[in-house]
Design an enzyme around this catalytic site. Structure first.
Site, PDB file in Angstrom:
ATOM      1  N   PHE B 132       0.858  -1.181   0.000  1.00  0.00           N
ATOM      2  CA  PHE B 132       0.000   0.000   0.000  1.00  0.00           C
ATOM      3  C   PHE B 132       0.897   1.233   0.000  1.00  0.00           C
ATOM      4  O   PHE B 132       2.102   1.134   0.199  1.00  0.00           O
ATOM      5  CB  PHE B 132      -0.878  -0.011   1.262  1.00  0.00           C
ATOM      6  CG  PHE B 132      -2.354  -0.161   0.976  1.00  0.00           C
ATOM      7  CD1 PHE B 132      -2.821  -1.212   0.213  1.00  0.00           C
ATOM      8  CD2 PHE B 132      -3.274   0.761   1.483  1.00  0.00           C
ATOM      9  CE1 PHE B 132      -4.179  -1.350  -0.041  1.00  0.00           C
ATOM     10  CE2 PHE B 132      -4.631   0.626   1.236  1.00  0.00           C
ATOM     11  CZ  PHE B 132      -5.093  -0.424   0.476  1.00  0.00           C
ATOM     12  N   GLN B 254      -8.529  14.209   3.695  1.00  0.00           N
ATOM     13  CA  GLN B 254      -7.830  13.444   2.669  1.00  0.00           C
ATOM     14  C   GLN B 254      -8.680  13.323   1.400  1.00  0.00           C
ATOM     15  O   GLN B 254      -9.847  12.945   1.474  1.00  0.00           O
ATOM     16  CB  GLN B 254      -7.528  12.039   3.185  1.00  0.00           C
ATOM     17  CG  GLN B 254      -6.855  11.160   2.150  1.00  0.00           C
ATOM     18  CD  GLN B 254      -6.226   9.938   2.790  1.00  0.00           C
ATOM     19  OE1 GLN B 254      -6.895   8.941   3.018  1.00  0.00           O
ATOM     20  NE2 GLN B 254      -4.957  10.022   3.114  1.00  0.00           N
ATOM     21  N   HIS B 256      -8.824  11.123  -1.700  1.00  0.00           N
ATOM     22  CA  HIS B 256      -8.282   9.841  -2.170  1.00  0.00           C
ATOM     23  C   HIS B 256      -8.068   9.935  -3.673  1.00  0.00           C
ATOM     24  O   HIS B 256      -8.957  10.394  -4.400  1.00  0.00           O
ATOM     25  CB  HIS B 256      -9.261   8.707  -1.842  1.00  0.00           C
ATOM     26  CG  HIS B 256      -8.696   7.337  -2.051  1.00  0.00           C
ATOM     27  ND1 HIS B 256      -8.366   6.859  -3.298  1.00  0.00           N
ATOM     28  CD2 HIS B 256      -8.398   6.346  -1.181  1.00  0.00           C
ATOM     29  CE1 HIS B 256      -7.888   5.629  -3.172  1.00  0.00           C
ATOM     30  NE2 HIS B 256      -7.904   5.290  -1.898  1.00  0.00           N
ATOM     31  N   LEU B 266     -15.115   4.904  -4.634  1.00  0.00           N
ATOM     32  CA  LEU B 266     -13.690   4.642  -4.636  1.00  0.00           C
ATOM     33  C   LEU B 266     -13.308   3.334  -5.308  1.00  0.00           C
ATOM     34  O   LEU B 266     -14.050   2.366  -5.252  1.00  0.00           O
ATOM     35  CB  LEU B 266     -13.271   4.523  -3.173  1.00  0.00           C
ATOM     36  CG  LEU B 266     -11.923   5.076  -2.825  1.00  0.00           C
ATOM     37  CD1 LEU B 266     -11.916   6.564  -3.047  1.00  0.00           C
ATOM     38  CD2 LEU B 266     -11.643   4.757  -1.382  1.00  0.00           C
ATOM     39  N   GLU B 269      -6.654   1.760  -3.165  1.00  0.00           N
ATOM     40  CA  GLU B 269      -5.221   1.936  -3.380  1.00  0.00           C
ATOM     41  C   GLU B 269      -4.557   0.579  -3.650  1.00  0.00           C
ATOM     42  O   GLU B 269      -3.498   0.502  -4.267  1.00  0.00           O
ATOM     43  CB  GLU B 269      -4.639   2.543  -2.099  1.00  0.00           C
ATOM     44  CG  GLU B 269      -3.214   2.977  -2.179  1.00  0.00           C
ATOM     45  CD  GLU B 269      -2.875   3.827  -0.951  1.00  0.00           C
ATOM     46  OE1 GLU B 269      -3.461   4.916  -0.813  1.00  0.00           O
ATOM     47  OE2 GLU B 269      -2.036   3.397  -0.145  1.00  0.00           O
ATOM     48  N   ARG B 300      -1.073   9.411  -0.168  1.00  0.00           N
ATOM     49  CA  ARG B 300      -2.262   9.841  -0.916  1.00  0.00           C
ATOM     50  C   ARG B 300      -2.284  11.334  -1.239  1.00  0.00           C
ATOM     51  O   ARG B 300      -2.731  11.732  -2.309  1.00  0.00           O
ATOM     52  CB  ARG B 300      -3.515   9.458  -0.135  1.00  0.00           C
ATOM     53  CG  ARG B 300      -3.751   7.981  -0.158  1.00  0.00           C
ATOM     54  CD  ARG B 300      -4.974   7.594   0.633  1.00  0.00           C
ATOM     55  NE  ARG B 300      -5.181   6.149   0.526  1.00  0.00           N
ATOM     56  CZ  ARG B 300      -6.064   5.467   1.238  1.00  0.00           C
ATOM     57  NH1 ARG B 300      -6.831   6.095   2.123  1.00  0.00           N
ATOM     58  NH2 ARG B 300      -6.188   4.164   1.083  1.00  0.00           N
ATOM     59  N   HIS B 367     -12.349  11.879   1.017  1.00  0.00           N
ATOM     60  CA  HIS B 367     -12.392  10.507   1.517  1.00  0.00           C
ATOM     61  C   HIS B 367     -12.377  10.378   3.027  1.00  0.00           C
ATOM     62  O   HIS B 367     -13.073   9.548   3.599  1.00  0.00           O
ATOM     63  CB  HIS B 367     -11.192   9.766   0.921  1.00  0.00           C
ATOM     64  CG  HIS B 367     -11.123   8.319   1.279  1.00  0.00           C
ATOM     65  ND1 HIS B 367     -12.182   7.464   1.088  1.00  0.00           N
ATOM     66  CD2 HIS B 367     -10.121   7.564   1.810  1.00  0.00           C
ATOM     67  CE1 HIS B 367     -11.824   6.248   1.488  1.00  0.00           C
ATOM     68  NE2 HIS B 367     -10.603   6.282   1.945  1.00  0.00           N
ATOM     69  N   ARG B 412      -3.421  10.584   6.264  1.00  0.00           N
ATOM     70  CA  ARG B 412      -3.511   9.191   6.699  1.00  0.00           C
ATOM     71  C   ARG B 412      -2.947   8.260   5.640  1.00  0.00           C
ATOM     72  O   ARG B 412      -3.193   8.449   4.448  1.00  0.00           O
ATOM     73  CB  ARG B 412      -4.972   8.820   6.967  1.00  0.00           C
ATOM     74  CG  ARG B 412      -5.168   7.351   7.263  1.00  0.00           C
ATOM     75  CD  ARG B 412      -6.570   7.036   7.694  1.00  0.00           C
ATOM     76  NE  ARG B 412      -7.557   7.098   6.631  1.00  0.00           N
ATOM     77  CZ  ARG B 412      -7.699   6.173   5.671  1.00  0.00           C
ATOM     78  NH1 ARG B 412      -6.872   5.147   5.593  1.00  0.00           N
ATOM     79  NH2 ARG B 412      -8.642   6.304   4.761  1.00  0.00           N
TER      80      ARG B 412
END
Lengths: 246, 601
Positions: B132, B254, B256, B266, B269, B300, B367, B412
């Protein structure tokens, strides 16, 4: 919708089931003319939200709007499905869209049904891992890729209720026949290599109603918005029960 | 005393009371982790959730839970995860909290597995972990790590259902489809429960409790385009602000990178973790320019900004050049359909493409709130004394996205939200259990205290005319989208603050036309608007106040990170609309603190 030029919109005839338990009226279908952008393939939920802007008193559930939370199980032009992932191109026939609550469950208001019976049946199958394998918080219970693959097509259920409320056996015996959703869940744990309560689980299902009221009509399979196959899972349980009885 | 069309005022003297040892508002991951802990303790508890628990937004999490369980790499180390998280936070994550999360994480993961969570597996029969964004080995020196534990790309669904099932087993008491309106405080500033109503009947209650946990999740619905569920309206955050408690780092939202263009839904990731990458209209893998080492798996905020830069500089895809492509087709149908079945489904449904054949059109989408209600590692809510020191609020806890224990700081990392939920949901539960054993003494609230908490419900219930709350909500989402997006400037934000302030005025005068009691979702939506307004205004004012660029907060007028002035949390109170600063914790217990460095990927 006022800002969209006339050539880019079309008007859809939407008919929505209305029922208010505190009013004396019987349930009825209320018609709406909903303007929708012609080039976009909206989902049924989008149309419901547009209708609610016209009449905020329409009651329905919704949450994720992407087909994973299971809130908006509806009867759409006669077929159960999730409003948020049913495109108008699939649902609309002759420019008409009729939206009713899931059949077979008590209606609380409009499109909102009482899911208690459905959830009670789910709880009956002990929908949690029971294991006598040594469990500690220092490691995972081992499971091979092949063992884990047996859970594919079982664990993805979102409890929307589309299947059980499309099942005639569930309509007739909603208290005794567990219904496809609960049985899929039962088999999800029977099939889990980590679960050691198969005997206990099968014993609980052994009566004439819990499983055997399934007559393989397969409505559950044709409506499941996640493409799952409860009839197959029920078939596996039946096989195990028969084998056990011999 | 159901609420009805008569427009009668609710009053403490006739309001029914239900009493519990502890209540948890919110039935998502953190709420159900806390409730599980409390159910085992023998306390009388209730989970108050406005939706049936498995409808909570945790269900939408796709990619996984990041945690160094040493499955993909036997040498993995929670300290490396801690380093990545601190760096990812752009150094305003609290290091005591991050240490606690990364160290306690493995135990929580194994606990979930033991409960039945159907994780994907490795050849050796261990839990499968994927790569990730922003994760490294050896404190950033050992290359890309694979640390995100996954159940295909349905990890949130698997997690939430497993937790619900464990709570069914434990006999947890659910007040399912109940809406919590406001906190009730006594004269000693202690929280003693909430005002809530059962949505099915409209019956209002005072739910009295010695410990109240706000586990109400995010508030992405303050923006027009968001990955968040329709229910993510910041209810706990709104309640805390109205009760006079602060929020922290609310400017940190955030975006995304891979929201499906035109919808906001979404794709994980994990797509990039499995080898997918982003391309512009020329087919160029542009992340190689922005993040030469981590490329598409930079964190991100970095990827989202790079995408917008490509679009703003005219290299976007499609007829309006307003998105880029996420390429997965080179991975082959086997990987795409097996490892990313949910993404395949969403992509076909909302983008009309099979990702094993065609790229997915994507654009950054709102997000996650890194900010929220400030807490310590036990979930206890913290306010600020006039001299700037912390003050613990008796009776009030927060966990999950609603909280800001601050493990995410300014940005995050993917896979850290689910870990945050389970670790701090559990720690809140543990702390309540301990406090209960040693005895909690609370004074009863007065009638005035309860009536004060009823004021918003009463106002909405008796409204005879006024603003259309759906319109106010849409205007709010529009102004937030326009003025507080990925790139920010003072000019836009000042304008946005004014617009939000005007909308707040309007929200004080909204009209609920339908006063019926049975499953009246219009009433719920009207009350949700009040929470959205609180969150939006906190975001707007905090964002303008933080005069630097850090993490997700990127200002064109202050493009540099300013550690001299802003290596701090922002703290915002709704009452005076003032922003103050709070020290970031640099005192982990077992490792040396990580000092700020230039953040590159």
């Amino acid at each position: 919708m006022n800002s969209i030029a006339a050539s880019e919109i079309k008007t859809l005839k939407v008919s929505i089931y209305r029922y208010d338990p505190l009013k004396k009226e019987k349930p009825y279908m209320q018609d709406f003319d909903i303007d929708i952008p012609a080039e976009k393939d909206l989902m049924v939920l989008d149309v419901l939200m547009l209708a609610k802007e016209e009449d905020p008193s329409i009651s329905f559930r919704r949450s994720c709007r992407e087909g994973v939370c299971g809130s908006d199980g509806l009867n759409i032009n006669g077929k159960n499905g999730l409003g948020c992932i049913t495109p108008l191109s699939d649902a609309v026939k002759s420019n008409k869209l009729a939206i009713r609550p899931l059949p077979g469950l008590p209606v609380i208001k409009d499109l909102t049904v009482d899911m208690k019976q459905f959830v009670d049946q789910y709880k009956k199958v002990k929908p949690y891992l029971i294991t006598d394998k040594k469990v500690d918080t220092k490691q995972a219970i081992p499971q091979t890729i092949q063992e884990r693959e047996k859970l594919d097509g079982l664990y993805e259920c979102i409890m929307c209720g589309c299947c059980s409320t499309a099942c005639p056996s569930f309509w007739w015996n909603p208290d005794k026949f567990l219904g496809p959703a609960a049985l899929l869940q039962a088999y999800r744990f029977i099939a889990d290599s980590r679960d050691t309560a198969t005997d206990e689980r099968l014993e609980q299902l052994e009566d004439a109603f819990s499983v055997f009221r399934c007559h393989g009509i397969m409505n559950c399979v044709s409506v499941c918005p996640k493409g799952l196959n409860p009839t197959k899972a029920i078939g596996e349980i039946k096989k195990m029960l028969v084998k056990r009885a011999l | 005393m159901a609420m009805n069309g008569k427009g009668t005022l609710l009053d403490a003297s006739t309001l029914p009371v239900k009493e519990f040892d502890g209540i948890i508002v919110g039935g998502g991951g953190s709420g159900m982790m806390a409730s599980l802990q409390l159910a085992k303790s023998g306390m009388t508890t209730a989970v108050v959730s406005k939706v049936f628990p498995t409808r909570s937004h945790t269900v939408s999490a796709q990619g996984g839970i990041t945690c160094s369980i040493q499955s993909a790499d036997p040498d993995d180390d929670w300290r490396w995860h801690m380093f990545d998280t601190v760096k990812g936070s752009d150094f305003i994550g609290d290091q005591d909290s991050i240490e606690y999360m990364c160290k306690e994480g493995p135990e929580a993961i194994f606990e979930l597995e033991n409960m039945g969570l159907p994780f994907s597996r490795t050849e050796e029969g261990k839990i499968y972990q994927r790569a990730f964004g922003g994760q490294s080995k050896d404190y950033g020196k050992g290359g890309q790590a694979e640390r995100t534990c996954a159940a295909a790309d349905r990890t949130g669904h698997a997690l939430l259902h497993t937790l619900f099932q464990a709570n069914v087993k434990a006999g947890t008491n659910f007040l399912s489809e109940w809406f919590a309106v406001d906190l009730v405080k006594n004269q000693s500033n202690q929280v003693v429960g909430v005002i809530a109503f059962e949505i099915e009947t409209g019956e209002p209650y005072f739910l009295k409790s010695k410990a109240t946990v706000l586990a109400t999740g995010g508030a992405g619905r303050i923006y027009q385009t968001t990955s968040n569920a329709l229910i993510n309206t910041g209810d706990g955050t709104g309640m805390a602000l109205r009760a006079g408690f602060p929020v922290q780092d609310m400017e940190m939202w955030q975006f995304h990178p891979t929201g499906i263009h035109g919808h906001g839904t979404l794709v994980t990731e994990g797509c990039r973790g499995e080898g997918g990458y982003l391309v512009n209209k020329d087919g160029e893998r542009f992340m190689e320019r922005y993040a030469p080492n981590y490329k598409d798996l930079a964190s991100r905020d970095v990827v989202a900004r790079s995408m917008f830069t490509e679009i703003l500089e005219g290299r976007g895809c499609g007829p309006d050049a307003d998105h880029v492509y996420l390429k997965l087709d080179h991975l082959g149908p086997e990987i795409v359909h097996k490892r990313l079945p949910g993404v395949t489904e969403l992509s076909k449904r909302f983008a009309h493409v099979d990702p094993s054949e065609h790229p997915i059109p994507v654009v950054p989408t709102c997000h996650y709130a890194m900010g929220g209600i400030p807490t310590n590692v036990h979930g206890q809510v913290i306010s600020q004394n006039p001299d700037g020191t912390d003050k613990i609020i008796d009776g009030l806890y927060a966990a999950g996205e609603a909280a800001c224990v601050s493990v995410h700081g300014g940005n995050r990392l993917g896979g850290n939200s689910l870990l945050d939920l389970i670790v701090f949901g559990r720690s809140a539960g543990l702390h309540i259990e301990e406090s209960f054993k040693s005895g909690i003494k609370m004074n009863d609230p007065s009638s005035d205290d309860i009536n004060y908490a009823l004021r918003n419900l009463n106002r909405v219930n008796v409204s005879q005319s006024g603003e259309n709350f759906v319109k106010v909500k849409k205007d709010l989402q529009k102004t937030m989208q326009m003025n507080f997006g990925v790139f920010r400037t003072e000019e836009l934000m000042v304008n946005g603050i004014k617009e939000v302030s005007d909308l707040r005025e309007k929200s004080q005068n909204i009209h609920l036309a339908d006063k019926s009691s049975q499953f009246n979702t219009a009433r719920v939506e009207a009350l949700e608007l009040l929470n959205l307004i609180e969150v939006a205004e906190a975001t707007a004012i905090s964002a303008n106040e933080r005069k630097e660029s850090r993490g997700a907060h990127s200002r064109e007028d202050y493009p540099e990170r300013d550690d001299d002035n802003w290596l701090k949390h922002s703290i915002y109170f709704s009452e005076n609309k003032q922003v103050s600063k709070r020290d970031v914790n640099f005192r982990p217990k077992q490792v040396q603190a990580f000092q700020p460095i230039v953040r590159t990927y």
